[in-house]
Scaffold this motif. Structure first.
Motif, short mmCIF file in Angstrom:
data_model
loop_
_atom_site.label_atom_id
_atom_site.label_comp_id
_atom_site.label_asym_id
_atom_site.label_seq_id
_atom_site.Cartn_x
_atom_site.Cartn_y
_atom_site.Cartn_z
N LYS A 329 0.81 -1.22 0.00
CA LYS A 329 0.00 0.00 0.00
C LYS A 329 0.84 1.27 0.00
N THR A 330 1.79 1.34 0.93
CA THR A 330 2.57 2.56 1.12
C THR A 330 4.06 2.23 1.11
N ARG A 331 4.79 2.99 0.33
CA ARG A 331 6.23 2.80 0.23
C ARG A 331 6.92 4.15 0.44
N PHE A 332 8.07 4.11 1.07
CA PHE A 332 8.74 5.38 1.40
C PHE A 332 10.25 5.23 1.28
N ASN A 333 10.89 6.36 1.06
CA ASN A 333 12.35 6.45 1.09
C ASN A 333 12.72 7.77 1.76
N LEU A 334 13.43 7.68 2.87
CA LEU A 334 13.89 8.85 3.61
C LEU A 334 15.41 8.84 3.60
N SER A 335 16.02 9.94 3.22
CA SER A 335 17.49 10.00 3.16
C SER A 335 17.96 11.39 3.53
N GLY A 336 19.20 11.47 3.92
CA GLY A 336 19.79 12.75 4.28
C GLY A 336 21.30 12.65 4.34
N ALA A 337 21.96 13.79 4.35
CA ALA A 337 23.42 13.80 4.38
C ALA A 337 23.93 15.12 4.92
N LEU A 338 25.12 15.06 5.50
CA LEU A 338 25.89 16.24 5.92
C LEU A 338 27.21 16.19 5.17
N ASN A 339 27.47 17.21 4.36
CA ASN A 339 28.69 17.26 3.56
C ASN A 339 29.47 18.50 3.94
N ASN A 340 30.77 18.32 4.19
CA ASN A 340 31.62 19.44 4.61
C ASN A 340 32.95 19.32 3.90
N GLN A 341 33.30 20.34 3.10
CA GLN A 341 34.55 20.30 2.37
C GLN A 341 35.34 21.59 2.58
N THR A 342 36.62 21.42 2.78
CA THR A 342 37.56 22.53 2.80
C THR A 342 38.34 22.48 1.51
N GLY A 343 38.31 23.55 0.74
CA GLY A 343 38.89 23.54 -0.59
C GLY A 343 40.41 23.61 -0.59
N ILE A 344 40.97 23.31 -1.75
CA ILE A 344 42.43 23.39 -1.92
C ILE A 344 42.89 24.83 -2.07
N ILE A 345 41.96 25.76 -2.32
CA ILE A 345 42.29 27.17 -2.44
C ILE A 345 42.06 27.82 -1.08
N VAL A 346 42.98 28.60 -0.61
CA VAL A 346 42.85 29.18 0.72
C VAL A 346 41.57 30.00 0.82
N GLY A 347 40.84 29.81 1.89
CA GLY A 347 39.61 30.54 2.12
C GLY A 347 38.36 29.93 1.53
N ASN A 348 38.50 28.85 0.75
CA ASN A 348 37.35 28.25 0.06
C ASN A 348 36.79 27.08 0.86
N GLU A 349 35.48 27.14 1.18
CA GLU A 349 34.81 26.06 1.91
C GLU A 349 33.42 25.85 1.34
N PHE A 350 32.92 24.64 1.52
CA PHE A 350 31.59 24.29 1.02
C PHE A 350 30.93 23.32 1.99
N LYS A 351 29.68 23.63 2.36
CA LYS A 351 28.91 22.74 3.23
C LYS A 351 27.53 22.54 2.63
N ARG A 352 27.02 21.32 2.76
CA ARG A 352 25.66 21.03 2.31
C ARG A 352 24.98 20.12 3.32
#
Length: 996
Positions: A329-352
């Motif tokens: 009757k009912t089907r579900f998919n629940l997902s999530g993530a924490l992503n954290n990157q420090t770049g190779i260029i000084v001052g560059n960072e990315f989080k999701r």
């Protein structure tokens, strides 16, 4: 109380006794159907339970199964089997090789279809192939896997946008990127940032781990149902949905480090003083005086390696989870993530941070509903663009005889360098982009009568981007009182699709018909303000500033109303015919051409079903010939390019308006007509299979920003002018080399594309005086056109160019511009190998690009034999010094302009072979996990951009400078240019995945 607890325990045990009594121990052996070899490590699971095991080294298994139970046998590279046990106690199984399932259902426009019945050209990438790779955006993971789709990661900045070309560039001034459709809903894929020309990918808001499959529609037959937005191809992204059965929980984590793929070599202190002293003397100047005039100490003992200070060791970390399950009757998919990157260029960072929930519910046999909802937050700490002095890569211009730190104030950065020491930005400036994104859709499907189904869906894509820049009072752009900028951009993109489909089989005939109406609307609002005069650098908000320099608010948008239809017909399971059509009405185009029609027709013939092949050549398991022809459009221009526009203008504190754009009511879509001929094949029970495609795509009515005489106050108007053509060949093949306990599969793909501007009813286009890019009739888009550099005159060291008569000349003015290179590659492709044995798995992917040229614009400053005091690349030491020297580097002459003209001097072969990805993993045998609550466990190590083989001497051969993104036209034309553009990162990660 104790008696009650004891009674409960007894009752539970009594309840379990019948179930235990009904269990039957089942044993057996699992082998390969191909060669009867044993298969160790096969997963054996009781359907609907969490009970499972694996085959041992001899292929044997043993498991308890309740009455009426069913066993599921699964193994990488084979077809999964579900077998009822019945009354058996021994069950031997042979698993067939799953080289390519022709009955696999794939996603097509507004529906699904069996792969065997496709008459269009499309390529599939499964989510498992790109999951767990340390990338911010899924397009990166597609590189080398998709024939006919050239994907260029132009910069090493985290989250930067990729350039994607499906069967070549089809436009000069309009967009060249494909249309992206997420779970049936077109989404925003264009960057909406307001701070610089560096394009960042909104697709980075999609977690690659959420993706079930990606379909890239390449020919007109596959993509014409998307009509006016399909000339550049269509990318269909399907996310993971729930499946009936036990609830499965997965968690994963990986961590790793990154380094630049390459660091360039520049002069050290001793070499610098030697070269520039010589250059001054050659120009008749006093070296000491010239050094002092540039605030340089010719006797300095400093030896600073500036070129490496822009880079650092980066880090990547990600944790993710998934919960999948449900019932009929009912089907579900629940997902999530924490992503954290420090770049190779000084001052560059990315989080999701992201979370997604997909739910499907069957109300009745006729009525199904479902929904998807995804929330994402990304934080991107950005670095300045390529052309900014504050770009860390431009540190390589600073003389090595100057220190990074202030000699008089240890610990503080030196503010007396030749150019701006942008390391000061690290502690005294910030540039942050926060994105809040929500994808959602709701659908309902109702079967009116058997075969006839109505589907209605509503989807939205809400994007909120908040940008904030602060530059402190000691920074170059913030001095003397600080500078602040804040902006907010909000995009609401919503779509509704309503379709009616009919499927019917009668005798040898099968029909699949679809028709419907769709509507899409996007609104983009932006607010911004900038200010100066902050009390100190602790006060960084606009409200603290003494002077508000500007404030602005804008709003734009477009809408598109469409009518779609498709019909597929199959006869005797071998003859295939498909037709489709779409009528689009767009607010972007002129009142005289508001609607456009985009049809396609295709046919296929499955030859291996014919008796003359089936009975005589049994080795052929698939042979399908297909052909298609269709028309698609390109509507990626400004929202109001067809209209006469006015802007407000203040004068003496009074408000007024003035015209700003000429109307063109005849403006219409670019139209691409495409012919495709394809052959799909499989031999040896599909152990070897592949396909070949040849195509020709001609784009007419090119949308161009045509220059106008400025006497009437308008400098350009958007018109339909010109045409261009892309022709090409694509080939891919997959082979299962070994199919026993040791499994080995190989995939190879290669694509050739030839681009040519057929007609251009305006003067040739050169977008930038520093660039070599050129657009002219009869040549590929964006060829390099400039002076041809011939090296140094052996007699006197003068820079030589090719003159009008073809002879060398040392007078740049006498050297005409000529064809000096082509940034378009001759071919692109990839080669992958995957092996597995007893729980171990290994895969490697090679990506290659060949025949393209690159132009290093930065060579005008850093590889020019000491024309000014910018530090030079080490190859400039090979300069001309005395009569008879044979070299390509002219004599060093300070301020001498000896070889500084824009020319082929800095054009190089950009071909490369890259070890794009590699991974090695081990799946722990289930026998070792029996005493734990863990169902499965895999540990692995993976690498991205591990090795690059190229003759290009710049940072990275896969480059497209953001300096070219000042307009869509320049970005389309200025291909293969490098200007202080950071390289990609080489990343190695270690990870673990657990299943419960």
């Amino acid at each position: 109380m104790r008696k009650i607890l004891l009674l409960n325990v007894v009752m539970v045990m009594l309840a379990w006794l019948p179930a235990l009594a009904q269990d039957r121990q089942v044993t057996g052996k699992v082998t390969s159907a191909e060669d009867q070899s044993i298969l160790p490590g096969v997963s054996v699971q009781v359907k609907g339970t969490n009970r499972g095991t694996q085959t041992d080294a001899s292929g044997n298994y043993s498991i308890g199964v309740p009455d009426g139970g069913t066993l599921i046998f699964s193994f990488i590279g084979t077809v999964t089997q579900e077998l009822p046990v019945g009354s058996r106690t021994t069950l031997d199984v042979q698993l067939a090789n799953d080289t390519r399932s022709l009955n696999e259902v794939v996603v097509v426009g507004y529906g699904t279809q069996q792969r065997r019945d496709l008459t269009g050209s499309q390529v599939t990438v499964k989510g498992d192939e790109i999951a767990r790779l340390p990338v911010q955006t899924f397009e990166t993971a597609l590189q080398g896997r998709t024939p006919g789709v050239q994907i260029t990661q132009g910069s090493g900045r985290l989250g930067s946008a990729l350039q994607i070309r499906v069967r070549g560039a089809a436009s000069i001034s309009a967009g060249n990127e494909p249309l992206y459709v997420l779970d049936g809903i077109p989404i925003t894929s264009q960057d909406v940032n307001t701070t610089d020309n560096e394009l960042f990918s909104p697709l980075a808001d999609i977690d690659p781990n959420d993706i079930e499959s990606i379909e890239i529609l390449k020919d007109a037959s596959a993509s014409a149902i998307y009509g006016s937005r399909a000339s550049n191809g269509v990318v269909l992204i399907s996310t993971k949905r729930g499946k009936a059965g036990r609830t499965n929980v997965t968690v994963g984590y990986y961590t790793g480090i990154s380094r630049p793929t390459r660091l360039r070599k520049f002069l050290n202190g001793t070499q610098y003083k030697e070269l520039f002293t010589e250059a001054a003397i050659n120009s008749g100047l006093d070296p000491t005086e010239e050094f002092e005039g540039a605030n340089l100490d010719i006797n300095s003992a400093v030896n600073e390696n500036w070129s490496e200070k822009a880079f650092r060791t980066g880090a990547v970390n990600q944790a993710n989870f998934g919960i999948n399950g449900g019932n009929e009757k009912t089907r579900f998919n629940l997902s999530g993530a924490l992503n954290n990157q420090t770049g190779i260029i000084v001052g560059n960072e990315f989080k999701r941070n992201n979370i997604r929930l997909n739910v499907d519910h069957t109300i009745s046999k006729k009525f199904t509903i479902g929904t998807s909802l995804a929330l994402t937050r990304t934080i991107n700490k950005k670095t300045p663009g390529d052309n900014a002095f504050s770009n860390p890569v431009q540190l390589n211009a600073l003389p090595p005889i100057q220190s990074a730190y202030d000699p008089a104030n240890p610990g503080q950065f030196n503010r007396q360098t030749l150019y701006y020491n942008n390391l000061i930005e690290l502690a005294n400036a910030s540039n942050t982009a926060n994105t809040y994104r929500m994808f959602g859709n709701l659908f309902g499907s109702y079967q009116i009568v058997p075969g006839l189904t109505f589907r209605s869906e509503y989807g939205f894509d809400f994007l909120n981007l908040q940008e904030e820049i602060y530059r402190g009072r000691i920074t170059e752009d913030g001095a003397p009182t600080g500078y602040g900028y804040q902006a907010q951009s909000r995009s609401l993109n919503w779509t509704t699709n309503n379709t009616l489909s009919y499927l019917k089989t009668f005798g040898n005939h099968n029909i699949d018909v679809l028709g419907g109406v769709t509507y899409q609307e996007q609104t983009l609002q932006a607010l911004s303000s900038e200010a100066r005069g902050f009390p100190n650098d602790q006060f960084q908000k606009i409200a603290s500033a003494a002077r508000i320099l500007s404030g602005s608010s804008t709003e734009t948008g477009y809408s598109i109303l469409s009518y779609v239809a498709r019909a597929n017909y199959k006869y005797m399971d071998r003859y295939l015919i498909g037709v489709s059509g779409r009528v689009d009405g767009s607010s972007r185009f002129g009142t005289n051409n508001r609607y456009g029609f985009f049809p396609s027709v295709s046919a296929g013939w499955i030859l291996n079903e014919e008796a003359f092949i089936k009975d005589n050549i049994p080795v052929i398991s698939l042979l399908k010939l297909r052909a298609s022809y269709g028309v698609t459009g390109n509507s990626e221009i400004g929202n109001f390019d067809s209209r006469g526009l006015y802007v407000a203008i203040p004068y003496a504190d009074q408000a007024g308006i003035r015209p700003s754009q000429i109307a063109n009511p005849d403006l219409r879509w670019e139209k691409s007509t495409q012919f495709d001929l394809g052959l799909e094949f499989g031999v040896l029970n599909n152990r070897i299979n592949g396909q070949i495609d040849v195509y020709s795509k001609v784009t007419k009515d090119l949308l161009l920003n045509v220059p106008q005489p400025g006497v009437n106050g308008f400098t350009t108007i958007t018109r339909n002018i010109g045409s261009l053509r892309n022709r090409g060949l694509e080939f891919s093949v997959t082979s299962q080399n070994l199919v026993g306990a040791l499994r080995w599969s190989t995939n190879f793909n290669i694509a050739f594309n030839r681009n040519k501007v057929l007609k251009l009813d305006v003067s040739p286009i050169r977008p930038n005086s520093r660039f070599l890019s050129y657009v002219t009739e009869g040549q590929p888009l964006g060829i390099f056109y400039g002076k041809k550099f011939l090296g140094a005159d052996p007699d006197n060291g003068d820079a030589l160019y090719e003159g009008e008569d073809g002879q060398p000349t040392n007078d740049p003015a006498a050297a005409p511009n000529k064809y000096v290179g082509d940034p378009n590659p001759n071919f692109t492709g990839g080669l992958s190998n995957t092996l597995s044995y007893k729980g171990f798995d290994f895969s490697v992917l090679l990506q290659f690009v060949s025949g393209n040229d690159l132009y290093n614009v930065a060579g005008l400053f850093q590889s020019v034999a000491a024309d000014y005091f910018d530090n030079q690349t080490v190859d400039q030491l090979n300069r001309w010094q005395k009569p008879g020297d044979i070299t390509s580097v002219p004599q060093a002459r300070l301020y001498g302009a000896n070889g500084t003209d824009v020319s082929s001097r800095w054009v190089q072969d950009g071909s490369f072979l890259r070890v794009k990805t590699a991974s090695f993993g081990y799946t722990v045998p289930s026998q070792l996990l029996k005493k734990t609550f863990i169902q499965s466990a895999r540990v692995y190590v993976s690498g991205l951009n591990l090795f690059t083989f190229t003759k290009y001497t710049g940072y990275d051969p896969e480059v497209t400078t953001q300096y070219a993104n000042s307009s869509t036209q320049i970005a389309n034309v200025a291909l293969g240019h490098d200007f202080y553009t950071p390289p990609q990162s080489r990343t190695v990660t270690f990870g673990i995945n657990l299943g419960f």
